[in-house]
Design an enzyme around this catalytic site. Structure first.
Site, PDB file in Angstrom:
ATOM      1  N   GLU A 100      29.731  -0.287  -6.807  1.00 54.95           N
ATOM      2  CA  GLU A 100      29.031   0.813  -6.158  1.00 54.95           C
ATOM      3  C   GLU A 100      27.879   0.336  -5.264  1.00 54.95           C
ATOM      4  OE1 GLU A 100      26.508   3.285  -8.748  1.00 54.95           O
ATOM      5  OE2 GLU A 100      26.933   1.835 -10.331  1.00 54.95           O
ATOM      6  N   ASP A 117      30.292   6.900 -16.806  1.00 55.89           N
ATOM      7  CA  ASP A 117      29.147   7.618 -17.370  1.00 55.89           C
ATOM      8  C   ASP A 117      28.216   8.141 -16.283  1.00 55.89           C
ATOM      9  OD1 ASP A 117      28.651   4.816 -16.931  1.00 55.89           O
ATOM     10  OD2 ASP A 117      26.747   5.014 -17.975  1.00 55.89           O
ATOM     11  N   GLU A 165      27.257   2.022 -17.667  1.00 54.92           N
ATOM     12  CA  GLU A 165      26.533   1.379 -16.566  1.00 54.92           C
ATOM     13  C   GLU A 165      25.135   1.949 -16.430  1.00 54.92           C
ATOM     14  OE1 GLU A 165      24.831   0.811 -12.639  1.00 54.92           O
ATOM     15  OE2 GLU A 165      25.428   2.720 -13.538  1.00 54.92           O
ATOM     16  N   GLU A 166      24.989   3.256 -16.676  1.00 53.38           N
ATOM     17  CA  GLU A 166      23.693   3.912 -16.469  1.00 53.38           C
ATOM     18  C   GLU A 166      22.633   3.480 -17.478  1.00 53.38           C
ATOM     19  OE1 GLU A 166      22.942   5.268 -13.900  1.00 53.38           O
ATOM     20  OE2 GLU A 166      24.548   6.448 -13.024  1.00 53.38           O
ATOM     21  N   HIS A 207      31.992   3.357 -12.522  1.00 53.96           N
ATOM     22  CA  HIS A 207      31.699   3.638 -13.935  1.00 53.96           C
ATOM     23  C   HIS A 207      31.927   5.105 -14.250  1.00 53.96           C
ATOM     24  CE1 HIS A 207      27.679   5.357 -12.954  1.00 53.96           C
ATOM     25  NE2 HIS A 207      27.587   4.377 -12.068  1.00 53.96           N
ATOM     26  N   ASP A 261      27.210   9.457  -7.820  1.00 53.95           N
ATOM     27  CA  ASP A 261      26.988   8.301  -8.712  1.00 53.95           C
ATOM     28  C   ASP A 261      27.768   8.460 -10.010  1.00 53.95           C
ATOM     29  OD1 ASP A 261      25.956   6.042  -9.910  1.00 53.95           O
ATOM     30  OD2 ASP A 261      23.949   6.848 -10.192  1.00 53.95           O
TER      31      ASP A 261
END
Length: 391
Positions: A175, A82, A147-148, A80, A113
């Site tokens: 991930e 973001d 995603e976050e 991702h 991340d």
């Protein structure tokens, strides 16, 4: 040969730092620079590039490497774009400068991340193409938005779209969390459920020792809650994680409030009895006194599991890692990821980051990844991608 490898390493590190310098940070992420960066990347690698928006300003970027048998179900490599917010004053290095220290650590939000993962996918493809390798199945490298914040306007919408169906994904990697001396791979994740409990009681002047106050009921409820938490903690990976995250109530020091509201982050593994958990919370409410009640949080549908039994993609992945002589452990992810949406769409999905000897600093201050770890992951994917795409 050594000079050629060193040149490829340099390119990978430069692209990693360039990607990290794009502040695709919540809230209100602007993904335009990420899209431009990835468009240029696709031209450099000579693979196709597409952007799909199931929601305005929420682009799903797809770079596709055509396989020799494109009619076979494809492989998706997902990450991702973001990243979570930062408190810049807590950082030794500025969080979007991608500084490298004397130990080779690159400091930036997203270093772990999970911008590193997207770069590792693409730089592995660069190296494989340099050797004139072409996969059997088409490989789609996807970069998801939001995603976050749960992927609600990103992967969750995308897997329901015609664009996703056209990709014909048969297997996906997403991930994971870095291991220390072994690879951790995730075939499921815990289901996150917000639990909100109201504790109502008698209000009054702060000088009075009146009965039946909201605070007393909070105390009784939390005693039961933390006893449960202690028991669960002993279960390890199969635990239901429960944490008090928000407390609300009160207007002034000398006024006893008539209500406190408690918010809990709870996460249930696929093996949990969701119905029993909900009944237990209701029982705690009843035992804590009148006026203690839980907001309805609907049905607890647990996240799907990727079955590994006779799973040819998993067997190919596992065999490759074993040949690399790196220990491998299958776990349930405590956090949430876009993998839950892929599994929900029926796609066999594993969570995995090849980041050995890396303390987990995702979502923390001074997040970093060592350049040797970055390169190791690229080399690992040079073996893993052919294995899973040739199934």
């Amino acid at each position: 040969m050594q000079d050629a490898t060193k040149k490829l390493d340099t390119i990978a590190i430069e692209n990693f730092r360039k990607y990290l310098r794009i502040p695709s940070v919540h809230p209100n992420v602007n993904y335009d620079d990420c899209v431009s960066f990835l468009r240029d990347y696709s031209k450099d690698l000579e693979i196709s590039f597409n952007v799909y928006e199931c929601q305005v300003k929420k682009p799903m970027v797809v770079l596709s490497w055509l396989g020799k048998e494109p009619n076979l179900p494809s492989v998706m490599l997902n990450s991702h774009m973001d990243v979570v917010p930062v408190i810049e004053s807590n950082w030794v290095h500025k969080p979007f400068d991608a500084d490298i220290d004397e130990n080779g650590n690159v400091y930036a939000r997203g270093a772990q991340d999970v911008k590193s993962l997207g770069i590792q996918y693409l730089e592995a493809i660069r190296r494989l193409k340099a050797e004139y390798y072409q996969p059997r199945r088409t490989v789609h490298v996807t970069f998801a938005p939001d995603e976050e914040v749960g992927g609600v306007l990103g992967m969750k919408l995308f897997v329901k779209s015609e664009h996703f169906r056209d990709l014909d994904v048969g297997f996906a990697l997403d991930e994971g969390i870095p291991g220390e001396t072994e690879y951790w791979v995730y075939n499921a994740e815990k289901t996150t459920k917000r639990v909100v409990v109201h504790c109502e009681g008698q209000g009054g002047h702060g000088s009075l020792l009146i009965d039946d106050t909201a605070g007393e009921k909070v105390s009784r409820f939390l005693t039961k809650f933390y006893a449960f938490r202690k028991d669960e903690k002993a279960k390890g990976d199969d635990a239901i994680s429960v944490n008090l995250t928000i407390m609300q109530g009160g207007v002034q020091n000398n006024v006893i409030p008539s209500e406190f509201v408690l918010t809990f982050d709870t996460r249930l593994p696929p093996t949990a009895d969701a119905k029993a958990f909900k009944e237990k919370i209701n029982q705690w409410c009843d035992e804590s006194g009148d006026g203690v009640w839980i907001e309805d949080f609907g049905d607890l549908a647990l996240a799907p599991i990727t079955n590994l039994d006779n799973n040819l993609f998993w067997l190919a992945f596992k065999k490759t890692v074993e040949e690399m002589k790196i220990p491998l452990k299958v776990l349930v992810l405590n956090a949430s990821s876009d993998a839950v949406h892929l599994r929900g769409a029926g796609v066999s999905t594993l969570g995995f980051c090849p980041h050995l000897n890396t303390p987990n600093r995702a979502h923390r201050d001074n997040e970093y990844l060592n350049i040797d770890v970055l390169i190791h992951g690229i080399e690992a994917f040079c073996k893993i991608i052919p294995a899973i795409s040739n199934v």
